[in-house]
Design a protein around this motif. Structure first.
Motif, PDB file in Angstrom:
ATOM      1  N   TYR A 138      42.019  42.066  47.532  1.00 30.75           N
ATOM      2  CA  TYR A 138      40.622  41.897  47.932  1.00 30.75           C
ATOM      3  C   TYR A 138      40.441  42.155  49.430  1.00 30.75           C
ATOM      4  O   TYR A 138      39.437  42.740  49.857  1.00 30.75           O
ATOM      5  N   LEU A 139      41.397  41.712  50.227  1.00 25.12           N
ATOM      6  CA  LEU A 139      41.311  41.948  51.671  1.00 25.12           C
ATOM      7  C   LEU A 139      41.321  43.444  51.971  1.00 25.12           C
ATOM      8  O   LEU A 139      40.568  43.918  52.842  1.00 25.12           O
ATOM      9  N   PHE A 140      42.141  44.194  51.246  1.00 25.80           N
ATOM     10  CA  PHE A 140      42.159  45.648  51.424  1.00 25.80           C
ATOM     11  C   PHE A 140      40.791  46.239  51.067  1.00 25.80           C
ATOM     12  O   PHE A 140      40.298  47.140  51.759  1.00 25.80           O
ATOM     13  N   MET A 141      40.175  45.734  50.017  1.00 28.04           N
ATOM     14  CA  MET A 141      38.831  46.207  49.647  1.00 28.04           C
ATOM     15  C   MET A 141      37.836  45.953  50.771  1.00 28.04           C
ATOM     16  O   MET A 141      37.034  46.827  51.123  1.00 28.04           O
ATOM     17  N   VAL A 142      37.878  44.737  51.305  1.00 25.20           N
ATOM     18  CA  VAL A 142      36.933  44.368  52.364  1.00 25.20           C
ATOM     19  C   VAL A 142      37.073  45.291  53.562  1.00 25.20           C
ATOM     20  O   VAL A 142      36.084  45.689  54.190  1.00 25.20           O
ATOM     21  N   PRO A 151      28.671  42.651  50.102  1.00 20.85           N
ATOM     22  CA  PRO A 151      28.753  41.845  51.327  1.00 20.85           C
ATOM     23  C   PRO A 151      28.954  40.360  51.070  1.00 20.85           C
ATOM     24  O   PRO A 151      29.748  39.713  51.753  1.00 20.85           O
ATOM     25  N   SER A 152      28.231  39.791  50.097  1.00 19.12           N
ATOM     26  CA  SER A 152      28.364  38.353  49.844  1.00 19.12           C
ATOM     27  C   SER A 152      29.751  38.013  49.332  1.00 19.12           C
ATOM     28  O   SER A 152      30.349  37.006  49.736  1.00 19.12           O
ATOM     29  N   ASN A 153      30.297  38.846  48.440  1.00 16.98           N
ATOM     30  CA  ASN A 153      31.644  38.611  47.938  1.00 16.98           C
ATOM     31  C   ASN A 153      32.689  38.844  49.034  1.00 16.98           C
ATOM     32  O   ASN A 153      33.715  38.165  49.077  1.00 16.98           O
ATOM     33  N   SER A 154      32.430  39.795  49.912  1.00 14.76           N
ATOM     34  CA  SER A 154      33.333  40.022  51.044  1.00 14.76           C
ATOM     35  C   SER A 154      33.389  38.788  51.941  1.00 14.76           C
ATOM     36  O   SER A 154      34.471  38.378  52.392  1.00 14.76           O
ATOM     37  N   GLN A 155      32.231  38.188  52.200  1.00 12.95           N
ATOM     38  CA  GLN A 155      32.196  36.984  53.033  1.00 12.95           C
ATOM     39  C   GLN A 155      32.950  35.839  52.373  1.00 12.95           C
ATOM     40  O   GLN A 155      33.681  35.088  53.044  1.00 12.95           O
ATOM     41  N   LEU A 156      32.799  35.706  51.054  1.00 19.06           N
ATOM     42  CA  LEU A 156      33.506  34.655  50.334  1.00 19.06           C
ATOM     43  C   LEU A 156      35.014  34.861  50.423  1.00 19.06           C
ATOM     44  O   LEU A 156      35.770  33.914  50.709  1.00 19.06           O
ATOM     45  N   ILE A 157      35.461  36.089  50.209  1.00 20.24           N
ATOM     46  CA  ILE A 157      36.895  36.384  50.266  1.00 20.24           C
ATOM     47  C   ILE A 157      37.446  36.112  51.659  1.00 20.24           C
ATOM     48  O   ILE A 157      38.521  35.515  51.822  1.00 20.24           O
ATOM     49  N   MET A 158      36.728  36.524  52.695  1.00 19.00           N
ATOM     50  CA  MET A 158      37.213  36.303  54.055  1.00 19.00           C
ATOM     51  C   MET A 158      37.247  34.811  54.386  1.00 19.00           C
ATOM     52  O   MET A 158      38.164  34.342  55.075  1.00 19.00           O
TER      53      MET A 158
END
Length: 257
Positions: A138-142, A151-158
């Motif tokens: 997931y970090l690689f995706m972000v 964007p919202s899922n990226s923020q959650l993952i980070m």
């Protein structure tokens, strides 16, 4: 993406690898801790991560600890992490790539433990290295495949990523090296497994598994009557699941990896 809207039956059908891993976790816990079957206790002795025994040629111990856990709570929260964060990735990668990524990440975590753990008789078990591999993808995706994650899922993952790293170093009794090297393993294999990946969509799963009669998709004319699009009800569901995800992820990352 991380809010589960599938029924229990749909979840099993859509995500067989995640389902199978969770079953393995609890089956082993049941046989080892609760029923204490002799063969299961022997599997624990032969499968737990042990740096000294790995150095003596028992290399399977780089794999078997991925499926073993130190009690019910440990198995429960690692399984929760799989249920929350694994399904989207299983659909995006496909079954074969997902299990390959999961196992390789877990092995990376165990190799890191073998190479850097503080003493040669260090013992460990748990799926946290493989789970951190999921976060590595997931970090690689972000960072590099933003089209695959909103964007919202990226923020959650980070947020989960930062909390996970913080708690990894702040709490005792955690296999730091499994977390870090599992994360690195997932991140390293991400370019290969994400090739030709498409963004997650639960509707793709439902379309793929729709019952067909004579090659035609069946349709229930009353399906729309079963759902009333009431704003309060709709947003209440997402708020509820958002709170559940946050609390479970916080407990998982803070206490039981």
């Amino acid at each position: 993406m991380f809010v589960r809207t599938e029924s229990f039956k749909e979840f099993i059908k859509f995500y067989p690898i995640v389902t199978g891993l969770v079953i393995i976790h609890f089956a082993l816990w049941l046989c080892i801790d609760l029923l204490q079957f002799p063969f299961a206790l022997q599997f624990l002795r032969d499968g737990i991560g042990n740096n000294y025994l790995v150095s003596q040629g028992e290399y399977w111990r780089l794999v078997t600890p991925i499926f073993l856990h130190a009690g019910f709570a440990h198995a429960l929260f690692n399984s929760f992490s799989l249920v929350l964060f694994g399904p989207a990735l299983e659909q995006m990668l496909g079954k074969s790539k997902f299990i390959l990524m999961y196992i390789i990440s877990g092995i990376f975590g165990n190799i890191g433990t073998y190479l850097i753990a503080p003493h040669e008789f260090y013992q460990h078990l748990g799926a946290s290295g493989a789970v951190f591999g999921i976060f590595g993808v997931y970090l690689f995706m972000v960072l590099y495949r933003k089209s695959l994650i909103g964007p919202s899922n990226s923020q959650l993952i980070m947020t989960i990523f930062v909390l996970g790293l913080f708690m990894t170093f702040m709490r005792t009794g955690i296999n730091v090296w499994a977390h870090l090297f599992g994360l690195i393993g997932g991140f390293a294999i991400a370019p290969a497994v994400l090739r030709n990946a498409r963004p997650f969509s639960v509707w793709q799963n439902r379309a793929k598994h729709t019952n067909r009669n004579n090659g035609e998709v069946t349709f229930n004319p009353n399906r729309w009557n079963k759902r009333k699009f009431l704003p309060g009800k709709k947003y209440g569901k997402y708020i509820f699941w958002g709170i559940i995800i946050f609390l479970v992820a916080l407990a998982l990352l803070g206490n039981l990896f």
